[in-house]
Scaffold this motif. Structure first.
Motif, PDB file in Angstrom:
ATOM      1  N   UNK A 105       0.822  -1.204   0.000  1.00 12.84           N
ATOM      2  CA  UNK A 105       0.000   0.000   0.000  1.00 12.84           C
ATOM      3  C   UNK A 105       0.859   1.258   0.000  1.00 12.84           C
ATOM      4  N   UNK A 106       1.918   1.238   0.797  1.00 17.37           N
ATOM      5  CA  UNK A 106       2.804   2.408   0.874  1.00 17.37           C
ATOM      6  C   UNK A 106       3.515   2.651  -0.451  1.00 17.37           C
ATOM      7  N   UNK A 107       4.133   1.609  -1.000  1.00 18.61           N
ATOM      8  CA  UNK A 107       4.863   1.759  -2.255  1.00 18.61           C
ATOM      9  C   UNK A 107       3.926   2.109  -3.408  1.00 18.61           C
ATOM     10  N   UNK A 112       2.135   5.943  -7.526  1.00 19.27           N
ATOM     11  CA  UNK A 112       1.057   6.533  -8.332  1.00 19.27           C
ATOM     12  C   UNK A 112       0.846   8.018  -8.062  1.00 19.27           C
ATOM     13  N   UNK A 113       1.548   8.561  -7.072  1.00 17.35           N
ATOM     14  CA  UNK A 113       1.396   9.977  -6.748  1.00 17.35           C
ATOM     15  C   UNK A 113       2.289  10.826  -7.641  1.00 17.35           C
ATOM     16  N   UNK A 114       1.699  11.835  -8.258  1.00 15.95           N
ATOM     17  CA  UNK A 114       2.487  12.726  -9.110  1.00 15.95           C
ATOM     18  C   UNK A 114       3.229  13.784  -8.292  1.00 15.95           C
ATOM     19  N   UNK A 117       8.563  11.677  -6.261  1.00 16.58           N
ATOM     20  CA  UNK A 117       9.188  10.665  -7.105  1.00 16.58           C
ATOM     21  C   UNK A 117       8.927   9.278  -6.529  1.00 16.58           C
ATOM     22  N   UNK A 118       8.949   8.236  -7.357  1.00 14.30           N
ATOM     23  CA  UNK A 118       8.778   6.870  -6.836  1.00 14.30           C
ATOM     24  C   UNK A 118       9.992   6.444  -6.022  1.00 14.30           C
ATOM     25  N   UNK A 142       9.093  -1.794  -6.937  1.00 10.67           N
ATOM     26  CA  UNK A 142       8.917  -0.376  -6.656  1.00 10.67           C
ATOM     27  C   UNK A 142       7.471   0.102  -6.757  1.00 10.67           C
ATOM     28  N   UNK A 143       6.629  -0.623  -7.550  1.00  9.86           N
ATOM     29  CA  UNK A 143       5.264  -0.148  -7.790  1.00  9.86           C
ATOM     30  C   UNK A 143       4.249  -0.677  -6.776  1.00  9.86           C
TER      31      UNK A 143
END
Length: 257
Positions: A105-107, A112-114, A117-118, A142-143
């Motif tokens: 959930x955290x990653x 997905x947040x603009x 950065x990932x 990472x996703x």
């Protein structure tokens, strides 16, 4: 009035994924394997202070590659989650599956947040069971997706090549020494197919050992114990090679007579 630059959502996500993958690939690899008495973690890590492998809870451990500050924040968050859940409910309620879901959930939210950065990290969460078939190993890219792994898994660096090497050679019922030898062999291989020599000082090794009598199953293998295991495996490999050479020589002699 200038027209704002447009990037399709698909392209934006692809760019973020590529950015994260490149960051992860720069990190040295970590290998996790099941063996008879538990799960062994082996990382190429010359640092004695900055750990890639850590304990989370009684039967749960964590391994990561990528940016240290990012996966260290995730590790601390995982410890807090496990402590709070174990204190509020029961220690048996803290599981690798639950922790993997929290990390996913955290990653996933960060990826997905603009607005940010990932994370340039890839995680492994493992739990040792009462028997080998009860062991759990989860890989989290990472996703934020979750991959249920069995037997062996590698992340970071040339993980694809290492995973292929492990898949061909890992088997059920391996001893700790055999699993450690296989892990070091896989980490020693470079992208060009050559081999390097990794000493005990370049390795970080830990186990989740189901045979430990205490509740906490995590144990680091350090110093002389690690050197002894590596030397014993090297000596055994040399003896096996000598035996096979002697056998083939005798067979050749009998064949030519």
């Amino acid at each position: 009035m200038s027209t704002p630059f447009y990037v399709s959502p698909q392209q934006a996500m692809a760019d973020r994924a590529e950015y994260a993958r490149k960051g992860i690939a720069r990190g040295r690899s970590v290998v996790v394997l099941q063996y008879t008495d538990g799960v062994v973690f082996v990382a190429e890590n010359p640092s004695r202070a900055l750990h890639k492998v850590s304990e989370i809870y009684d039967r749960i451990a964590f391994a990561a590659v990528g940016k240290y500050n990012e996966f260290e924040n995730l590790r601390i968050g995982g410890v807090r989650y496990a402590d709070l859940r174990g204190y509020t409910y029961d220690r048996a309620d803290v599981t690798a599956r639950g922790l993997a879901n929290v990390y996913a959930q955290t990653l996933g939210s960060i990826f997905s947040s603009a607005a940010e950065k990932p994370y340039e990290v890839e995680l492994i969460v493992a739990e040792v069971g009462n028997a080998p078939e009860d062991d759990q190993i989860y890989r989290l890219p990472h996703d934020g997706s979750i991959v249920d792994e069995h037997g062996s898994v590698a992340v970071g660096g040339n993980a694809d090549q290492i995973s292929s090497y492990l898949d061909q050679r890992h088997r059920d019922g391996m001893t700790l020494g055999e699993a450690l030898k296989l892990a070091v062999e896989s980490l020693s291989r470079d992208n060009n197919g050559g081999e390097r020599t990794l000493s005990a000082d370049q390795l970080e090794v830990a186990t989740l050992d189901r045979t430990r009598p205490q509740q906490r199953k995590f144990k680091r293998i350090l110093g002389r114990q690690l050197s002894r295991l590596l030397e014993e495996n090297g000596a055994a490999a040399s003896e096996d090679a000598a035996d096979s050479e002697g056998t083939s020589g005798s067979e050749g002699g009998s064949g030519t007579s």
